[in-house]
Write a protein that holds these residues in place. Structure first.
Motif, PDB file in Angstrom:
ATOM      1  N   ILE B  47       0.847  -1.203   0.000  1.00 13.21           N
ATOM      2  CA  ILE B  47       0.000   0.000   0.000  1.00 13.21           C
ATOM      3  C   ILE B  47       0.881   1.252   0.000  1.00 13.21           C
ATOM      4  N   ALA B  48       1.956   1.223   0.781  1.00 15.14           N
ATOM      5  CA  ALA B  48       2.846   2.393   0.870  1.00 15.14           C
ATOM      6  C   ALA B  48       3.491   2.678  -0.490  1.00 15.14           C
ATOM      7  N   GLU B  49       3.805   1.639  -1.207  1.00 11.56           N
ATOM      8  CA  GLU B  49       4.313   1.746  -2.578  1.00 11.56           C
ATOM      9  C   GLU B  49       5.439   2.779  -2.695  1.00 11.56           C
ATOM     10  N   GLY B  50       6.406   2.678  -1.804  1.00 13.54           N
ATOM     11  CA  GLY B  50       7.544   3.594  -1.868  1.00 13.54           C
ATOM     12  C   GLY B  50       7.345   4.870  -1.074  1.00 13.54           C
ATOM     13  N   ASP B  51       6.115   5.170  -0.724  1.00 12.25           N
ATOM     14  CA  ASP B  51       5.848   6.340   0.134  1.00 12.25           C
ATOM     15  C   ASP B  51       6.208   5.958   1.582  1.00 12.25           C
ATOM     16  N   GLU B  52       5.936   6.876   2.502  1.00  8.56           N
ATOM     17  CA  GLU B  52       6.349   6.666   3.877  1.00  8.56           C
ATOM     18  C   GLU B  52       5.630   5.462   4.515  1.00  8.56           C
ATOM     19  N   LEU B  53       6.413   4.596   5.133  1.00  9.00           N
ATOM     20  CA  LEU B  53       5.864   3.458   5.876  1.00  9.00           C
ATOM     21  C   LEU B  53       6.424   3.530   7.291  1.00  9.00           C
ATOM     22  N   ILE B  54       5.535   3.664   8.246  1.00 11.50           N
ATOM     23  CA  ILE B  54       5.971   3.876   9.629  1.00 11.50           C
ATOM     24  C   ILE B  54       5.474   2.729  10.497  1.00 11.50           C
ATOM     25  N   GLY B  55       6.361   2.194  11.299  1.00 11.39           N
ATOM     26  CA  GLY B  55       5.984   1.125  12.226  1.00 11.39           C
ATOM     27  C   GLY B  55       5.375   1.702  13.491  1.00 11.39           C
ATOM     28  N   LEU B  56       4.499   0.936  14.112  1.00 13.21           N
ATOM     29  CA  LEU B  56       3.926   1.337  15.394  1.00 13.21           C
ATOM     30  C   LEU B  56       3.738   0.096  16.234  1.00 13.21           C
ATOM     31  N   THR B  57       4.377   0.075  17.390  1.00 14.34           N
ATOM     32  CA  THR B  57       4.232  -1.066  18.290  1.00 14.34           C
ATOM     33  C   THR B  57       3.922  -0.551  19.678  1.00 14.34           C
ATOM     34  N   ILE B  58       3.221  -1.387  20.451  1.00 17.20           N
ATOM     35  CA  ILE B  58       2.934  -0.978  21.824  1.00 17.20           C
ATOM     36  C   ILE B  58       3.379  -2.082  22.771  1.00 17.20           C
ATOM     37  N   GLY B  59       3.789  -1.691  23.957  1.00 18.06           N
ATOM     38  CA  GLY B  59       4.142  -2.670  24.975  1.00 18.06           C
ATOM     39  C   GLY B  59       5.622  -2.983  25.005  1.00 18.06           C
ATOM     40  N   ASP B  60       5.906  -4.164  25.571  1.00 14.20           N
ATOM     41  CA  ASP B  60       7.294  -4.470  25.924  1.00 14.20           C
ATOM     42  C   ASP B  60       8.012  -5.350  24.901  1.00 14.20           C
ATOM     43  N   GLY B  61       7.429  -5.508  23.715  1.00  9.62           N
ATOM     44  CA  GLY B  61       8.103  -6.336  22.704  1.00  9.62           C
ATOM     45  C   GLY B  61       9.270  -5.606  22.064  1.00  9.62           C
ATOM     46  N   ASP B  62      10.069  -6.346  21.296  1.00  7.29           N
ATOM     47  CA  ASP B  62      11.239  -5.766  20.639  1.00  7.29           C
ATOM     48  C   ASP B  62      10.773  -4.981  19.403  1.00  7.29           C
ATOM     49  N   ALA B  63      10.978  -3.668  19.437  1.00 10.20           N
ATOM     50  CA  ALA B  63      10.476  -2.798  18.358  1.00 10.20           C
ATOM     51  C   ALA B  63      11.213  -3.016  17.045  1.00 10.20           C
ATOM     52  N   SER B  64      12.376  -3.683  17.085  1.00 11.64           N
ATOM     53  CA  SER B  64      13.174  -3.809  15.861  1.00 11.64           C
ATOM     54  C   SER B  64      12.609  -4.834  14.873  1.00 11.64           C
ATOM     55  N   TRP B  65      11.571  -5.545  15.263  1.00 13.53           N
ATOM     56  CA  TRP B  65      10.981  -6.577  14.392  1.00 13.53           C
ATOM     57  C   TRP B  65      10.669  -6.009  13.001  1.00 13.53           C
ATOM     58  N   ALA B  66       9.995  -4.877  12.965  1.00 13.71           N
ATOM     59  CA  ALA B  66       9.630  -4.292  11.666  1.00 13.71           C
ATOM     60  C   ALA B  66      10.856  -3.675  10.987  1.00 13.71           C
ATOM     61  N   LEU B  67      11.748  -3.109  11.795  1.00 14.24           N
ATOM     62  CA  LEU B  67      12.941  -2.460  11.228  1.00 14.24           C
ATOM     63  C   LEU B  67      13.844  -3.476  10.525  1.00 14.24           C
ATOM     64  N   ALA B  68      13.821  -4.708  11.010  1.00 21.76           N
ATOM     65  CA  ALA B  68      14.636  -5.762  10.371  1.00 21.76           C
ATOM     66  C   ALA B  68      13.950  -6.296   9.122  1.00 21.76           C
ATOM     67  N   ARG B  69      12.739  -5.830   8.872  1.00 18.15           N
ATOM     68  CA  ARG B  69      11.964  -6.301   7.719  1.00 18.15           C
ATOM     69  C   ARG B  69      11.652  -5.153   6.751  1.00 18.15           C
ATOM     70  N   GLY B  70      12.525  -4.170   6.731  1.00 17.87           N
ATOM     71  CA  GLY B  70      12.435  -3.154   5.691  1.00 17.87           C
ATOM     72  C   GLY B  70      11.765  -1.853   6.079  1.00 17.87           C
ATOM     73  N   VAL B  71      11.177  -1.775   7.282  1.00 16.44           N
ATOM     74  CA  VAL B  71      10.565  -0.514   7.711  1.00 16.44           C
ATOM     75  C   VAL B  71      11.684   0.404   8.212  1.00 16.44           C
ATOM     76  N   LEU B  72      11.632   1.675   7.847  1.00 19.91           N
ATOM     77  CA  LEU B  72      12.768   2.562   8.125  1.00 19.91           C
ATOM     78  C   LEU B  72      12.656   3.316   9.447  1.00 19.91           C
ATOM     79  N   GLN B  73      11.467   3.428   9.979  1.00 18.79           N
ATOM     80  CA  GLN B  73      11.310   4.134  11.256  1.00 18.79           C
ATOM     81  C   GLN B  73      10.108   3.567  11.997  1.00 18.79           C
ATOM     82  N   THR B  74      10.187   3.615  13.320  1.00 16.27           N
ATOM     83  CA  THR B  74       9.076   3.055  14.073  1.00 16.27           C
ATOM     84  C   THR B  74       8.845   3.826  15.360  1.00 16.27           C
TER      85      THR B  74
END
Lengths: 303, 242
Positions: B47-74
């Motif tokens: 859906i982002a198709e090259g436009d901005e894709l931002i991760g959002l996580t809540i709680g005590d999990g490791d936030a880097s999950w999305a960052l290791a899968r191509g998301v640039l900021q979270t």
């Protein structure tokens, strides 16, 4: 005693939704969103009144805002929706409008003074949790279907809506595998990771042939291993089937698999682990090595 | 389209141990990637198709999950807890989204266990939603999704902004390697607190305990396979299904 609304988007569970809401002891209003036939089905399921939103062939979700406004205006203490894809969207919008808590998995409802008590299935059905709420509650019903008791029809009142949200169905096609015999089969023999190698599928096919059954499988067998065609994978995102008899061989019974066989009449589990979740879901089970049990079953069928 | 992928927003039911008395022990389980999170991320990228894709996580999990899968900021709301009321969980996500602004699409896993969160999220945002989506893309400024309904497959077009709840058809095939994990550590994680986003971590409901369900256990035949098989066949003939 609390008044309740039920959100009806399909005929299948409407009697169960009404029956669940009756536990609260108050007035029950059904809001049916879909064709007129859906509202008529709701009218004989036992509510006190039925409101009808004509979906006019547009996806039901497009009316979420309108349904939320209509339901919230009545300030019900409880709203019950089915856990279907559309029902949930309407219920989520309604909850936001009401400022209600949202509790999936509702099984049983009751009123305790001015509080609402919801018993709900939690942890993939492994436990039943009792929840109390002081404020309004929206729940998705997850209990068994019940037969309608032949209530006299109550009047259906068509209600106007705001402009529908901009949601369009561009095309509808048969899903992959929709033509596969597994969807219509009376008997399905399904195999999971308990099978050690692809060649061993032969014994499963032999059993299926003896039973006149179609072959099904769990997700890993089709997806990771590729031993069985993907259109035969049974589960949440695969086939949802309703055979008379479903035999799960070497399938542990992950929740996503069980979702695909919720409508099967009789379920048999064959697994060497007595603690496999399939035995909590199945009607019958054999605890044993599938390589011993399958030939034994074939022999027993021949007698 | 500016897209938010919501991930690791709940504990995994499989991490809970149910004791014989029906009580539940979570054994300090953390928020984890749900079984639909990866499929949701794939849909969000499309859906982002090259436009901005931002991760959002809540709680005590490791936030880097999305960052290791191509998301640039979270964004990580670190002090959110796992709540019973799905609307309260959705409210935290909505509050965090206000920090982002200008979002066209929110994509989230359509979790079975927390089936109310995606739809409550849509309700609170006042956005339309489509659930049980298997794939998505952006077409002419709209979101196009595919979902299975019974034995048919629908292609649906929905105007942005919208909430898209995705169900996985298969698990993640290849988890990120060391290179991706290291790259993820260099990407920015904006850590926020509930107080900072004006949200509360209060359940609107109270749990009065758990018990084992009263489902009738399967009738089990065990012991000698031949005898067990004969008993089963007799039972199935008695049911009229053979």
């Amino acid at each position: 005693m609390s008044d309740a609304w039920i959100i009806v988007t399909e005929e299948k569970q409407v009697a169960a939704l009404v029956a669940a809401a009756k536990g609260l002891g108050g007035k029950i209003t059904a809001i049916a969103v879909g064709p007129r036939a859906l509202a008529d089905a709701a009218a004989i399921a036992g509510p006190d009144e039925v409101k009808w939103v004509d979906a006019k062939g547009i996806p039901v979700e497009a009316y979420a805002g309108s349904v939320a406004r209509l339901v919230a205006a009545a300030l019900p203490k409880v709203v019950v929706a089915s856990g279907t894809v559309e029902g949930r969207v309407l219920a989520g919008a309604t909850a936001a409008r009401l400022g209600a808590a949202v509790i999936p998995g509702g099984l049983k409802l009751s009123a305790l003074g001015d509080r609402t008590v919801v018993e709900r299935a939690d942890l993939d059905g492994r436990v039943v949790e009792t929840i109390e709420a002081a404020g309004p509650v929206v729940t998705f019903y997850a209990g068994d279907d019940v037969a309608s008791e032949g209530f006299a029809a109550v009047p259906v009142e068509p209600v106007g809506t705001d402009a529908a949200a901009d949601i369009l169905v561009e095309k509808t096609e048969p899903a992959a595998g929709a033509g596969a015999g597994i969807n219509q089969a009376a008997v399905v023999v399904s195999v999971g990771r308990g099978l050690k190698k692809k060649d061993d599928l032969a014994i499963v096919h032999d059993l299926a042939n003896a039973l006149g059954a179609e072959i099904g499988c769990s997700m890993p067998v089709a997806d990771d291993l590729g031993w069985v065609e993907k259109e035969r994978y049974v589960g949440r995102s695969g086939q949802h089937i309703a055979p008379q008899l479903y035999i799960a061989i070497g399938i542990r019974g992950a929740p996503q698999h069980l979702e695909g066989i919720r409508d099967a009449k009789v379920v048999v589990g064959i697994n060497n682990d007595p603690d496999a979740p399939i035995f909590k879901f199945a009607d019958y089970g054999i605890v044993g090595d599938l390589y011993d049990v399958i030939p034994a079953l074939q022999a027993a069928l021949g007698k | 389209m500016k897209t938010v992928i919501v991930y690791k927003w709940a504990r995994n039911a499989e991490d809970a141990v149910v004791r014989n008395d029906g009580t539940v022990d979570w054994r300090n389980a953390k928020m984890t990637a749900g079984e639909d999170d990866f499929a949701a991320l794939e849909a969000a990228k499309a859906i982002a198709e090259g436009d901005e894709l931002i991760g959002l996580t809540i709680g005590d999990g490791d936030a880097s999950w999305a960052l290791a899968r191509g998301v640039l900021q979270t964004i990580s709301v670190t002090d959110a807890s796992n709540l019973t009321d799905n609307a309260s969980t959705a409210a935290i996500i909505v509050a965090a989204m206000r920090q982002i602004g200008g979002v066209d699409a929110v994509v989230i896993g359509d979790s079975e266990e927390y089936a109310g969160v995606p739809v409550a999220l849509a309700g609170q945002l006042g956005w339309p939603a489509i659930a049980h989506v298997s794939s998505a893309s952006a077409v002419d400024g709209r979101v196009q999704v595919v979902r299975k309904q019974g034995s048919s497959e629908q292609t649906i077009s929905i105007a942005a902004p919208a909430v898209i709840a995705v169900s996985a058809a298969s698990p993640e095939k290849k988890t990120p390697g060391m290179k991706e994990q290291l790259a993820a550590r260099k990407r920015p994680v904006t850590k926020l607190t509930l107080a900072a986003i004006g949200a509360a971590s209060d359940d609107k409901v109270s749990s009065k305990g758990t018990r084992l369900p009263e489902t009738a256990a399967a009738r089990i035949f065990d012991g000698d396979p031949a005898a067990a098989a004969e008993q089963l066949v007799a039972a199935l003939r008695g049911e009229g299904v053979l």
